[in-house]
Design a protein around this motif. Sequence first.
Motif, mmCIF file in Angstrom:
data_model
loop_
_atom_site.group_PDB
_atom_site.id
_atom_site.type_symbol
_atom_site.label_atom_id
_atom_site.label_comp_id
_atom_site.label_asym_id
_atom_site.label_seq_id
_atom_site.Cartn_x
_atom_site.Cartn_y
_atom_site.Cartn_z
ATOM 1 N N UNK A 1 -4.805 -1.373 5.090
ATOM 2 C CA UNK A 1 -5.924 -1.817 3.416
ATOM 3 C C UNK A 1 -6.684 -0.689 4.123
ATOM 4 N N UNK A 2 -7.091 -0.446 4.916
ATOM 5 C CA UNK A 2 -7.896 0.989 4.728
ATOM 6 C C UNK A 2 -7.646 2.161 3.994
ATOM 7 N N UNK A 3 -6.561 2.191 4.955
ATOM 8 C CA UNK A 3 -6.122 3.492 4.265
ATOM 9 C C UNK A 3 -5.939 3.772 2.549
ATOM 10 N N UNK A 4 -5.368 2.315 2.081
ATOM 11 C CA UNK A 4 -5.543 1.549 0.639
ATOM 12 C C UNK A 4 -6.273 1.775 0.076
ATOM 13 N N UNK A 5 -7.407 2.332 0.122
ATOM 14 C CA UNK A 5 -8.908 1.730 -0.521
ATOM 15 C C UNK A 5 -9.191 2.781 0.070
ATOM 16 N N UNK A 6 -8.786 3.755 0.728
ATOM 17 C CA UNK A 6 -9.861 5.646 1.083
ATOM 18 C C UNK A 6 -8.441 6.568 -0.099
ATOM 19 N N UNK B 1 0.839 -1.555 0.393
ATOM 20 C CA UNK B 1 0.211 0.211 -0.342
ATOM 21 C C UNK B 1 1.032 1.798 0.062
ATOM 22 N N UNK B 2 0.663 1.859 -0.214
ATOM 23 C CA UNK B 2 1.159 3.830 -1.072
ATOM 24 C C UNK B 2 2.104 3.627 -2.652
ATOM 25 N N UNK C 1 -2.677 7.658 3.696
ATOM 26 C CA UNK C 1 -2.105 6.838 3.978
ATOM 27 C C UNK C 1 -1.391 7.156 5.654
ATOM 28 N N UNK C 2 -2.204 7.953 6.171
ATOM 29 C CA UNK C 2 -1.707 8.499 7.128
ATOM 30 C C UNK C 2 -0.267 7.622 8.244
ATOM 31 N N UNK C 3 -0.488 6.452 8.394
ATOM 32 C CA UNK C 3 0.465 6.077 8.710
ATOM 33 C C UNK C 3 1.692 5.725 7.792
ATOM 34 N N UNK D 1 5.781 -1.755 7.988
ATOM 35 C CA UNK D 1 5.879 0.031 7.119
ATOM 36 C C UNK D 1 5.029 0.652 8.653
ATOM 37 N N UNK D 2 4.786 1.871 8.550
ATOM 38 C CA UNK D 2 4.473 2.180 9.807
ATOM 39 C C UNK D 2 5.584 3.291 10.533
#
Length: 240
Positions: free
Chosen positions: A65-70, A18-19, A198-200, A50-51
């Motif tokens: 996953x939630x971040x990538x969908x957003x 993701x990202x 992708x806040x994290x 990550x993170x």
Amino acid sequence: MPLDDSQVTRVLAVAAHPDDLDFGAAGTVSQWTDAGIQVTYLLCTRGDQGGFDDTPRDHMPQLRETEQRAAAKAVGVTDVRFLDGFKDGWLEPSHDLQREIVRVIRQVRPDRMLIQSPERYWDRIGASHPDHLASGEASIRAIYPAARNPFAYPELLDDEGLQPWIVREVWLMADPSSSHFVDITANFGRKLEALHAHRSQTSHMDDLEGMLRMWGQRTAQANGLPEGSLAEVFRVVATG
Ligand SMILES: [Zn+2]
């Protein structure tokens, strides 16, 4: 010459984490979706390594996953798929990974694919995370020859009825021989929105916008675009 966007109905974009697609191509993807092209994202892992904070590690896959969908939604992509069984940091261009990518190619039947370069880009080492190289290598092996060969991974045809498919064109991110520039000046806000999602990964950065603008300007300048323009760059390969 790349296919004209009017000749493209569907795009499948594959990346390790993701990202990755958002850093490399969100501006371009938003132009494609604006043009009515249907774009599918396929992430090989959920970025569990990550993170930058003390978020419990077992929360990370679902969070990312939630971040990538957003982030995908911000650039008009609603079909976002994740592979199971592959760990961040451990990706290899294995037959297991190739088979999974072939399956999605045959399901989506894309005209164009966006993938990570399997070639190391020595000028910007962060772009060539080993998982990125693995995702790129597995993707191009899936595109040629496996997706188009009915006798490759025959269970996909025999058990799932997935017919062979020829992808006509591939766009590589972070390739050492990139030369196809896309002016994303008008779409930059949507790229920024995607990366904020992708806040994290990005909320600890002091100046995400400034960094993205600097990258985009450098890329634009390298292509001789007017001062203040922002661009993304790719290597485009005909595979049909
Ligand atoms: Zn990555």
